[in-house]
Design a protein around this motif. Structure first.
Motif, PDB file in Angstrom:
ATOM      1  N   LYS A  97       0.925  -1.310  -0.024  1.00  0.00           N
ATOM      2  CA  LYS A  97      -0.156   0.290  -0.067  1.00  0.00           C
ATOM      3  C   LYS A  97       0.976   1.523  -0.079  1.00  0.00           C
ATOM      4  CE  LYS A  97      -3.889  -1.853   1.433  1.00  0.00           C
ATOM      5  NZ  LYS A  97      -4.113  -2.980   2.322  1.00  0.00           N
ATOM      6  N   LYS A  98       2.079   1.012   1.112  1.00  0.00           N
ATOM      7  CA  LYS A  98       2.427   2.497   0.993  1.00  0.00           C
ATOM      8  C   LYS A  98       2.886   2.398   0.031  1.00  0.00           C
ATOM      9  CE  LYS A  98       5.353   5.065   3.997  1.00  0.00           C
ATOM     10  NZ  LYS A  98       5.595   5.551   5.699  1.00  0.00           N
ATOM     11  N   ALA A 100       2.256   1.753  -3.189  1.00  0.00           N
ATOM     12  CA  ALA A 100       1.536   2.511  -4.220  1.00  0.00           C
ATOM     13  C   ALA A 100       0.690   3.467  -3.800  1.00  0.00           C
ATOM     14  CB  ALA A 100      -0.005   0.897  -4.200  1.00  0.00           C
ATOM     15  N   ILE A 101       0.392   4.029  -3.288  1.00  0.00           N
ATOM     16  CA  ILE A 101       0.254   5.968  -2.381  1.00  0.00           C
ATOM     17  C   ILE A 101       0.866   6.593  -3.118  1.00  0.00           C
ATOM     18  CG2 ILE A 101      -0.950   7.038  -0.649  1.00  0.00           C
ATOM     19  CD1 ILE A 101      -1.873   4.811   0.780  1.00  0.00           C
ATOM     20  N   VAL A 102       1.902   6.100  -2.458  1.00  0.00           N
ATOM     21  CA  VAL A 102       3.561   7.546  -2.429  1.00  0.00           C
ATOM     22  C   VAL A 102       2.884   7.313  -3.684  1.00  0.00           C
ATOM     23  CG1 VAL A 102       5.824   7.753  -2.592  1.00  0.00           C
ATOM     24  CG2 VAL A 102       4.129   6.968  -0.754  1.00  0.00           C
ATOM     25  N   ARG A 104       1.518   7.418  -6.501  1.00  0.00           N
ATOM     26  CA  ARG A 104       0.482   8.272  -7.051  1.00  0.00           C
ATOM     27  C   ARG A 104       0.968   9.529  -6.780  1.00  0.00           C
ATOM     28  NH1 ARG A 104      -1.966   3.003  -7.108  1.00  0.00           N
ATOM     29  NH2 ARG A 104      -2.876   2.893  -8.580  1.00  0.00           N
ATOM     30  N   LYS A 105       0.538  10.347  -5.067  1.00  0.00           N
ATOM     31  CA  LYS A 105       1.723  10.939  -4.465  1.00  0.00           C
ATOM     32  C   LYS A 105       2.764  12.063  -5.573  1.00  0.00           C
ATOM     33  CE  LYS A 105       1.183  10.595  -0.112  1.00  0.00           C
ATOM     34  NZ  LYS A 105       0.805  11.573   1.508  1.00  0.00           N
ATOM     35  N   ASP A 266      -6.001  -0.915  -7.610  1.00  0.00           N
ATOM     36  CA  ASP A 266      -6.543  -0.575  -5.564  1.00  0.00           C
ATOM     37  C   ASP A 266      -6.180  -1.547  -5.072  1.00  0.00           C
ATOM     38  OD1 ASP A 266      -8.565  -3.152  -6.232  1.00  0.00           O
ATOM     39  OD2 ASP A 266     -10.017  -2.006  -6.966  1.00  0.00           O
ATOM     40  N   PHE A 485       6.356  12.980   1.120  1.00  0.00           N
ATOM     41  CA  PHE A 485       5.516  11.617   0.408  1.00  0.00           C
ATOM     42  C   PHE A 485       4.819  11.110   1.930  1.00  0.00           C
ATOM     43  CE2 PHE A 485       8.760   9.402  -2.171  1.00  0.00           C
ATOM     44  CZ  PHE A 485       8.876  10.380  -2.743  1.00  0.00           C
TER      45      PHE A 485
ATOM     46  N   ARG B  13      -3.529   6.524   6.349  1.00  0.00           N
ATOM     47  CA  ARG B  13      -3.362   6.015   5.355  1.00  0.00           C
ATOM     48  C   ARG B  13      -1.759   4.888   5.507  1.00  0.00           C
ATOM     49  NH1 ARG B  13      -4.719   7.378  -0.795  1.00  0.00           N
ATOM     50  NH2 ARG B  13      -3.261   8.902  -0.082  1.00  0.00           N
ATOM     51  N   PHE B  14      -1.385   5.557   5.921  1.00  0.00           N
ATOM     52  CA  PHE B  14       0.312   5.172   6.448  1.00  0.00           C
ATOM     53  C   PHE B  14       0.150   4.676   7.491  1.00  0.00           C
ATOM     54  CE2 PHE B  14       2.541   8.127   3.562  1.00  0.00           C
ATOM     55  CZ  PHE B  14       2.218   7.276   1.900  1.00  0.00           C
ATOM     56  N   ALA B  17      -0.822   1.201   6.142  1.00  0.00           N
ATOM     57  CA  ALA B  17       0.109   0.775   5.339  1.00  0.00           C
ATOM     58  C   ALA B  17       0.873   0.170   6.611  1.00  0.00           C
ATOM     59  CB  ALA B  17       0.928   1.873   4.257  1.00  0.00           C
ATOM     60  N   PHE B  88      -6.169   4.797  -2.961  1.00  0.00           N
ATOM     61  CA  PHE B  88      -5.378   4.908  -3.509  1.00  0.00           C
ATOM     62  C   PHE B  88      -4.954   6.760  -4.101  1.00  0.00           C
ATOM     63  CE2 PHE B  88      -3.738   0.373  -4.432  1.00  0.00           C
ATOM     64  CZ  PHE B  88      -3.047  -0.164  -2.797  1.00  0.00           C
ATOM     65  N   ARG B  91      -7.511  12.897  -2.590  1.00  0.00           N
ATOM     66  CA  ARG B  91      -5.757  13.851  -1.835  1.00  0.00           C
ATOM     67  C   ARG B  91      -7.070  13.682  -0.465  1.00  0.00           C
ATOM     68  NH1 ARG B  91      -1.081  15.998  -2.942  1.00  0.00           N
ATOM     69  NH2 ARG B  91       0.795  14.790  -3.802  1.00  0.00           N
TER      70      ARG B  91
END
Lengths: 488, 96
Positions: A97-98, A100-102, A104-105, A266, A485, B13-14, B17, B88, B91
């Motif tokens: 997840k980390k 995938a999220i990062v 996208r950011k 997702d 981040f 969310r982290f 994670a 995901f 923001r």
């Protein structure tokens, strides 16, 4: 020529070609060419994600080399191969997840995009791109040689002609279809690998008169074949355990694996991929290596390890089924090679060209370039593989472990440790690759462990120490990176 | 938590994670212990004293075959029960 074997093989190549054509439609329509071509617009579902991870990771060695060694060493080698079960869930759970999220950011398309934003250092980017190009290019050439040899052994064509068939089929679908084609063909190849393993496992057990019978015969020939220590008692617990780093948890540092951890749609896709991936990788590794051990009873006296799997398939299965099964190693090679090709080309185009050479390039220019560079790299690999120069074979020795030692900490600690900085990452990569090459050349398997263990440990120490020593430098910039981040 | 003087809101969310990454690490460690303990615990006996399950030496059956089935099941349970679905893309949206 054995048409029973050749027909399924060519049928398989034809389907792969169709998938490439299908994927190229997405490329024409995609709003962002680079995202689509190198990452499939982050649209992978769970099933495809699982299979593309397994298939990229499982290479010729899982189907040809591995069973051959198991044939000679016995169950101890199957035990070693099962250290790969962990790859089914570990990479996705940890990067998951980390990453995938990062990704996208910061809108990252490649692994190096991530490193670039996290460390904001030209040197980290260039060193990463260089490692990827050099190591993966040589790894790719080695795999192409394997693919060529496979076709050569089934069709009886000359090696160059076989290599040409192999190279052109891979090139076509990767060049026109990009990442989406690679992922979809990987899934097909993963399914072929799975079914191939299942059929051959059943066939071998039946031909050997059942598991009990096979084990009894093995124990009569040499009791150590059924011990965890290997026929010649060369497999010490420490040595076998060290493969948990090389082909187990260390896989997280391989760029071709890591990039998949940011390609899915997702979190549901990621969850499903962990379940499916663990099942598939466990089954293939357990099955293929057991087949190698069982083959010792079914087809005794094979001298060359690499021939065990083809010979046993032709022995225990009817011709047309053997053809399907023998498409499995072919699929394994292709699915590894296609990912590497795309990765090398993304390093050249996205990471070096667009970042530093010509940031103002238009979409159209980038598109033309991506497609042509991918093709050119593919052709170069083909030319190299016709008669592989020694330095390429030499480099390939370091490809797997060297990349792990280089990237594992800059990726993992970059994601989870706020104090990590560019100096630490740079030091870690230099120490990782350098010590890997030094140990491999001077004292391979130092202290009875696989060469990879020490460089991974040393590069961890390098990353942490250097990051801590230099933490007073560029504090403001560092704070901005952290905020970007970790913040919302 | 946080780095003192610099104020920014950490992405919630982290937390999820991080927790899930830790679960992955612990599962891998448990996986290794299971694999190692059965392989060498049962396998170090002389081969003549081996017991067999479904035709396989007991060490191999427990370490590699049962281990494979067991850890596939654990992954399934872990993912279904403890892994949370997290968006995901966003923001602004908050999780939970």
């Amino acid at each position: 020529m054995n048409w029973d074997v050749i027909l399924p093989l060519f049928g398989f190549l034809a389907i792969v070609f169709l998938i490439g054509t299908y994927s190229s439609k997405y490329i024409r329509k995609a709003p962002d060419f680079l995202q689509e071509y190198f990452l499939g617009s982050r649209q992978l579902n769970g099933f495809i994600l699982a299979l593309t991870m397994v298939a990229t990771f499982g290479s010729a060695s899982s189907f040809i080399g591995g069973p051959g060694v198991a044939y000679n060493l016995g169950l101890g080698w199957v035990l070693l191969a099962m250290s790969q079960l962990v790859t089914g869930y570990f990479t996705l759970a940890v990067l998951g997840k980390k990453f995938a999220i990062v990704a996208r950011k910061i809108n990252a398309v490649t692994l190096i995009d991530f490193l670039k934003e996290r460390y904001q250092s030209k040197w980290v980017v260039l060193l990463s791109a260089a490692s990827i190009v050099v190591f993966l290019f040589s790894a790719m050439a080695a795999q192409w040689v394997g693919g060529g040899r496979l076709i050569e052994s089934f069709t009886g064509l000359s090696y160059t002609a076989s290599l040409f068939i192999f190279a052109s089929s891979v090139l076509v679908y990767v060049v026109i279809g990009g990442f989406r084609a690679v992922a979809i063909t990987d899934s097909l190849q993963g399914i072929v690998m799975f079914i191939g393993t299942l059929l051959l496992l059943i066939g071998t057990i039946v031909a050997g008169g059942g598991v009990s019978n096979i084990m009894t015969e093995l124990a009569v020939e040499n009791p150590d074949l059924v011990s965890p220590f290997g026929a010649d008692r060369s497999l010490t617990p420490l040595f076998v355990s060290s493969f948990w780093i090389l082909v187990g948890v260390g896989v997280i540092g391989l760029p071709q694996v890591a990039v998949r951890a940011m390609s899915y749609r997702d979190s549901r896709a990621m969850h499903k991929a962990m379940i499916v991936g663990t099942l598939v990788v466990g089954f293939i590794m357990l099955g293929m290596h057991l087949i190698g051990v069982f083959a010792r009873v079914v087809v005794p006296g094979i001298e060359i390890g690499d021939k065990v799997m083809p010979l046993v398939a032709l022995e225990v299965l009817p011709g047309w089924l053997a053809g399907i099964v023998l498409a499995a190693p072919m699929a394994a090679v292709m699915s590894t090679v296609d990912s590497l090709l795309l990765l090398v080309s993304s390093a050249v185009i996205k990471d070096v060209y667009v970042n530093y050479v010509k940031p103002s390039a238009t979409q159209r220019q980038v598109k033309m370039l991506s497609i042509s560079i991918t093709a050119i790299i593919g052709i170069l690999v083909f030319l190299m593989a016709i008669d592989p120069p020694d330095f390429l074979i030499w480099l390939n020795l370091f490809a797997f472990g060297g990349l792990e030692a280089a990237f594992i900490w800059p990726i993992v600690l970059g994601l989870y440790w706020k104090k990590g900085n560019a100096y630490g990452a740079f030091a870690s990569m230099l120490i990782g690759v350098g010590s890997y090459m030094a140990i491999h050349l001077s004292v391979p398997n130092l202290f009875g462990m696989h060469t990879v263990v020490l460089p991974v440990a040393l590069s961890l120490i390098g990353y942490v120490l250097v990051s801590l020593i230099t933490q007073h430098k560029h504090q403001i910039e560092h704070q901005q990176i952290i905020q970007r981040f970790w913040g919302i | 938590m946080g780095d003192g003087r610099n104020h920014y809101k950490e992405d919630l969310r982290f937390k999820i994670a991080n927790r899930e990454a830790l679960m992955g690490v612990f599962l891998a460690i448990f996986n290794f212990i299971w694999w190692f303990a059965f392989a060498y615990g049962l396998g170090k006996k002389p081969v003549a004293e081996y017991t067999y399950i479904f035709g396989f030496p007991a060490w191999f059956f427990y370490s590699c075959i049962l281990g494979f089935i067991l850890f596939s099941l654990i992954v399934f349970v872990m993912v279904k029960l403890f892994f949370l679905e997290v968006p995901f893309e966003d923001r602004e949206e908050d999780v939970e």
